[in-house]
Write a protein that holds these residues in place. Structure first.
Motif, PDB file in Angstrom:
ATOM      1  N   LEU A 266       0.860  -1.266   0.059  1.00 51.45           N
ATOM      2  CA  LEU A 266      -0.098  -0.039   0.027  1.00 51.45           C
ATOM      3  C   LEU A 266       0.796   1.414  -0.071  1.00 51.45           C
ATOM      4  O   LEU A 266       1.943   1.288   0.790  1.00 51.45           O
ATOM      5  N   VAL A 267       0.589   2.133  -0.774  1.00 54.04           N
ATOM      6  CA  VAL A 267       1.289   3.595  -1.069  1.00 54.04           C
ATOM      7  C   VAL A 267       0.759   4.668  -0.397  1.00 54.04           C
ATOM      8  O   VAL A 267      -0.429   5.133  -0.522  1.00 54.04           O
ATOM      9  N   HIS A 268       1.620   5.384   0.407  1.00 56.94           N
ATOM     10  CA  HIS A 268       0.975   6.555   0.902  1.00 56.94           C
ATOM     11  C   HIS A 268       2.444   7.289   1.626  1.00 56.94           C
ATOM     12  O   HIS A 268       3.112   6.718   2.641  1.00 56.94           O
ATOM     13  N   MET A 269       2.875   8.428   1.153  1.00 56.91           N
ATOM     14  CA  MET A 269       4.194   9.051   1.551  1.00 56.91           C
ATOM     15  C   MET A 269       3.764  10.529   1.552  1.00 56.91           C
ATOM     16  O   MET A 269       3.580  11.085   0.478  1.00 56.91           O
ATOM     17  N   THR A 270       4.074  11.185   2.703  1.00 60.07           N
ATOM     18  CA  THR A 270       3.653  12.569   2.748  1.00 60.07           C
ATOM     19  C   THR A 270       4.516  13.432   1.687  1.00 60.07           C
ATOM     20  O   THR A 270       4.087  14.297   1.211  1.00 60.07           O
ATOM     21  N   ASP A 271       5.813  13.032   1.884  1.00 64.10           N
ATOM     22  CA  ASP A 271       6.586  13.847   0.982  1.00 64.10           C
ATOM     23  C   ASP A 271       6.227  13.832  -0.601  1.00 64.10           C
ATOM     24  O   ASP A 271       6.776  14.477  -1.409  1.00 64.10           O
ATOM     25  N   GLN A 272       5.454  12.913  -0.803  1.00 60.78           N
ATOM     26  CA  GLN A 272       5.225  12.775  -2.538  1.00 60.78           C
ATOM     27  C   GLN A 272       3.656  13.312  -2.572  1.00 60.78           C
ATOM     28  O   GLN A 272       3.369  13.129  -3.751  1.00 60.78           O
ATOM     29  N   GLU A 273       3.059  13.725  -1.338  1.00 59.58           N
ATOM     30  CA  GLU A 273       1.564  14.052  -1.661  1.00 59.58           C
ATOM     31  C   GLU A 273       1.416  15.138  -2.558  1.00 59.58           C
ATOM     32  O   GLU A 273       2.043  16.115  -2.744  1.00 59.58           O
ATOM     33  N   GLN A 274       0.137  15.439  -3.337  1.00 52.73           N
ATOM     34  CA  GLN A 274      -0.201  16.457  -3.973  1.00 52.73           C
ATOM     35  C   GLN A 274      -1.568  16.968  -3.453  1.00 52.73           C
ATOM     36  O   GLN A 274      -2.452  16.278  -3.080  1.00 52.73           O
ATOM     37  N   PHE A 275      -1.336  17.991  -3.178  1.00 53.13           N
ATOM     38  CA  PHE A 275      -2.437  18.788  -2.497  1.00 53.13           C
ATOM     39  C   PHE A 275      -3.228  19.704  -3.484  1.00 53.13           C
ATOM     40  O   PHE A 275      -3.758  20.827  -3.473  1.00 53.13           O
ATOM     41  N   ASP A 276      -3.348  19.190  -4.715  1.00 53.39           N
ATOM     42  CA  ASP A 276      -4.185  19.975  -5.939  1.00 53.39           C
ATOM     43  C   ASP A 276      -5.178  19.389  -6.549  1.00 53.39           C
ATOM     44  O   ASP A 276      -5.551  19.375  -7.586  1.00 53.39           O
ATOM     45  N   TYR A 277      -5.808  18.405  -5.769  1.00 51.38           N
ATOM     46  CA  TYR A 277      -6.883  17.623  -6.284  1.00 51.38           C
ATOM     47  C   TYR A 277      -8.089  18.573  -6.647  1.00 51.38           C
ATOM     48  O   TYR A 277      -8.317  19.448  -5.819  1.00 51.38           O
ATOM     49  N   GLU A 278      -8.389  18.457  -7.675  1.00 53.91           N
ATOM     50  CA  GLU A 278      -9.733  19.209  -8.201  1.00 53.91           C
ATOM     51  C   GLU A 278     -10.557  18.055  -9.067  1.00 53.91           C
ATOM     52  O   GLU A 278      -9.918  17.233  -9.781  1.00 53.91           O
ATOM     53  N   PRO A 279     -11.869  18.218  -9.036  1.00 56.59           N
ATOM     54  CA  PRO A 279     -12.771  17.011  -9.669  1.00 56.59           C
ATOM     55  C   PRO A 279     -12.514  17.335 -11.212  1.00 56.59           C
ATOM     56  O   PRO A 279     -12.037  18.486 -11.741  1.00 56.59           O
ATOM     57  N   GLY A 280     -12.625  16.216 -11.950  1.00 59.08           N
ATOM     58  CA  GLY A 280     -12.277  15.913 -13.306  1.00 59.08           C
ATOM     59  C   GLY A 280     -10.680  15.582 -13.431  1.00 59.08           C
ATOM     60  O   GLY A 280     -10.304  15.247 -14.560  1.00 59.08           O
ATOM     61  N   CYS A 281      -9.834  15.400 -12.435  1.00 61.09           N
ATOM     62  CA  CYS A 281      -8.503  15.205 -12.714  1.00 61.09           C
ATOM     63  C   CYS A 281      -8.271  13.719 -12.972  1.00 61.09           C
ATOM     64  O   CYS A 281      -9.089  12.789 -12.910  1.00 61.09           O
ATOM     65  N   TYR A 282      -6.935  13.247 -13.015  1.00 57.57           N
ATOM     66  CA  TYR A 282      -6.497  12.073 -13.197  1.00 57.57           C
ATOM     67  C   TYR A 282      -7.174  11.016 -12.158  1.00 57.57           C
ATOM     68  O   TYR A 282      -7.406   9.831 -12.736  1.00 57.57           O
ATOM     69  N   THR A 283      -7.064  11.457 -11.013  1.00 55.69           N
ATOM     70  CA  THR A 283      -7.562  10.454  -9.803  1.00 55.69           C
ATOM     71  C   THR A 283      -8.886  10.224 -10.084  1.00 55.69           C
ATOM     72  O   THR A 283      -9.238   9.300  -9.856  1.00 55.69           O
ATOM     73  N   ASP A 284      -9.917  11.359 -10.486  1.00 55.40           N
ATOM     74  CA  ASP A 284     -11.207  10.917 -10.816  1.00 55.40           C
ATOM     75  C   ASP A 284     -11.335  10.067 -11.912  1.00 55.40           C
ATOM     76  O   ASP A 284     -12.318   9.403 -11.980  1.00 55.40           O
ATOM     77  N   ALA A 285     -10.600  10.114 -13.060  1.00 52.92           N
ATOM     78  CA  ALA A 285     -10.683   9.238 -14.124  1.00 52.92           C
ATOM     79  C   ALA A 285     -10.416   7.771 -13.647  1.00 52.92           C
ATOM     80  O   ALA A 285     -11.015   6.950 -14.273  1.00 52.92           O
ATOM     81  N   CYS A 286      -9.469   7.854 -13.047  1.00 47.05           N
ATOM     82  CA  CYS A 286      -9.006   6.264 -12.403  1.00 47.05           C
ATOM     83  C   CYS A 286     -10.209   5.910 -11.478  1.00 47.05           C
ATOM     84  O   CYS A 286     -10.581   4.487 -11.786  1.00 47.05           O
ATOM     85  N   TYR A 287     -10.719   6.726 -10.506  1.00 48.54           N
ATOM     86  CA  TYR A 287     -11.961   6.285  -9.794  1.00 48.54           C
ATOM     87  C   TYR A 287     -13.043   5.730 -10.554  1.00 48.54           C
ATOM     88  O   TYR A 287     -13.530   4.715 -10.475  1.00 48.54           O
ATOM     89  N   GLN A 288     -13.439   6.431 -11.507  1.00 54.00           N
ATOM     90  CA  GLN A 288     -14.386   6.074 -12.325  1.00 54.00           C
ATOM     91  C   GLN A 288     -14.185   4.789 -13.317  1.00 54.00           C
ATOM     92  O   GLN A 288     -15.098   3.986 -13.399  1.00 54.00           O
ATOM     93  N   ALA A 289     -13.028   4.833 -13.717  1.00 54.31           N
ATOM     94  CA  ALA A 289     -12.698   3.495 -14.596  1.00 54.31           C
ATOM     95  C   ALA A 289     -12.695   2.142 -13.858  1.00 54.31           C
ATOM     96  O   ALA A 289     -12.737   1.023 -14.159  1.00 54.31           O
ATOM     97  N   ALA A 290     -12.754   2.615 -12.266  1.00 49.95           N
ATOM     98  CA  ALA A 290     -12.766   1.160 -11.406  1.00 49.95           C
ATOM     99  C   ALA A 290     -14.294   0.940 -11.154  1.00 49.95           C
ATOM    100  O   ALA A 290     -14.665  -0.210 -10.341  1.00 49.95           O
ATOM    101  N   GLY A 291     -15.129   1.656 -11.688  1.00 51.91           N
ATOM    102  CA  GLY A 291     -16.559   1.272 -11.841  1.00 51.91           C
ATOM    103  C   GLY A 291     -17.195   2.067 -10.695  1.00 51.91           C
ATOM    104  O   GLY A 291     -18.381   1.585 -10.337  1.00 51.91           O
ATOM    105  N   TRP A 292     -16.664   2.897 -10.012  1.00 53.72           N
ATOM    106  CA  TRP A 292     -17.281   3.690  -8.808  1.00 53.72           C
ATOM    107  C   TRP A 292     -18.080   4.814  -9.251  1.00 53.72           C
ATOM    108  O   TRP A 292     -18.716   5.565  -8.473  1.00 53.72           O
ATOM    109  N   GLY A 293     -18.207   5.299 -10.454  1.00 53.11           N
ATOM    110  CA  GLY A 293     -19.039   6.365 -10.965  1.00 53.11           C
ATOM    111  C   GLY A 293     -18.205   7.758 -10.387  1.00 53.11           C
ATOM    112  O   GLY A 293     -17.091   7.704 -10.220  1.00 53.11           O
ATOM    113  N   GLU A 294     -19.003   8.748 -10.324  1.00 57.35           N
ATOM    114  CA  GLU A 294     -18.506  10.034  -9.804  1.00 57.35           C
ATOM    115  C   GLU A 294     -18.325  10.031  -8.350  1.00 57.35           C
ATOM    116  O   GLU A 294     -19.040   9.345  -7.460  1.00 57.35           O
ATOM    117  N   PRO A 295     -17.103  10.517  -7.939  1.00 55.70           N
ATOM    118  CA  PRO A 295     -16.836  10.646  -6.539  1.00 55.70           C
ATOM    119  C   PRO A 295     -17.873  11.553  -5.797  1.00 55.70           C
ATOM    120  O   PRO A 295     -18.331  12.465  -6.232  1.00 55.70           O
TER     121      PRO A 295
END
Length: 197
Positions: free
Chosen positions: A121-150
């Motif tokens: 499992l991956v989580h490192m504070t020194d690598q974190e991005q604090f720029d999440y915005e709806p519609g970003c890459y994270t959302d695209a991956c989230y939706q591709a996993a079949g969970w719909g809109e966050p």
């Protein structure tokens, strides 16, 4: 070294496998139970509190589900990039990230689960991005996993997070707590009660 992020469809497919493994793990119910106890011991001034009318009893279980999804997504990207930590540290909304911390605080159980499932499992504070915005890459991956809109109650963008932090910091200041809850001038001295007559 810059690594190209894998296609969201590939991340979604791998994430589906990872989350199935995690949810089928024998001690998964204990992980959820222990994680939901964690905010009783520790919570930040800048994560959960940006949720409107936050209530741990109601919001804890769905946030736990979001945190498990995030860990599965990050692990999928980590696996697909040959272990690139920087690429795997996806942009995540502050309240969800706080619950990720609560999950990972269950160190003994998480370590046992990782060994058993051969996952990292991956989580490192020194690598974190604090720029999440709806519609970003994270959302695209989230939706591709079949969970719909966050769920936008929890998945709050960086600009809105900044706005809410400004409001919270004003409220904190009114009771002597510095911005972000990083310092205060509260002495905890209790005045002596006045003697009668």
């Amino acid at each position: 070294m810059t690594v190209t992020a894998p296609a969201p469809e590939d991340v979604g497919h791998r994430t589906t496998e990872i989350i199935r493994q995690i949810r089928n793990y024998l001690e998964f119910p204990r992980l959820k139970e222990a994680t939901l106890l964690y905010p009783e011991c520790w919570a930040t001034f800048t994560g959960y509190p940006i949720i409107a009318e936050w209530d741990l009893t109601l919001d804890g279980p769905p946030l736990f589900d979001e945190a498990i999804r995030v860990l599965a997504l990050k692990t999928a990207v980590f696996t697909l990039t040959g272990g690139n930590e920087s690429t795997a540290e996806l942009a995540v909304a502050a309240p969800v990230d706080e619950m990720v911390h609560a999950v990972l605080a269950q160190h003994t159980l998480i370590s046992r689960m990782q060994r058993s499932l051969a996952l990292e499992l991956v989580h490192m504070t020194d690598q974190e991005q604090f720029d999440y915005e709806p519609g970003c890459y994270t959302d695209a991956c989230y939706q591709a996993a079949g969970w719909g809109e966050p769920n936008r109650r929890y998945w709050i963008g960086a600009q809105e997070t900044t706005r809410r932090h400004t409001i919270l910091n004003g409220l904190y200041a009114s009771v002597g707590i510095n911005p972000g809850g990083r310092a205060h001038r509260i002495t905890f001295d209790v005045p002596e009660p006045a003697l009668p007559g």
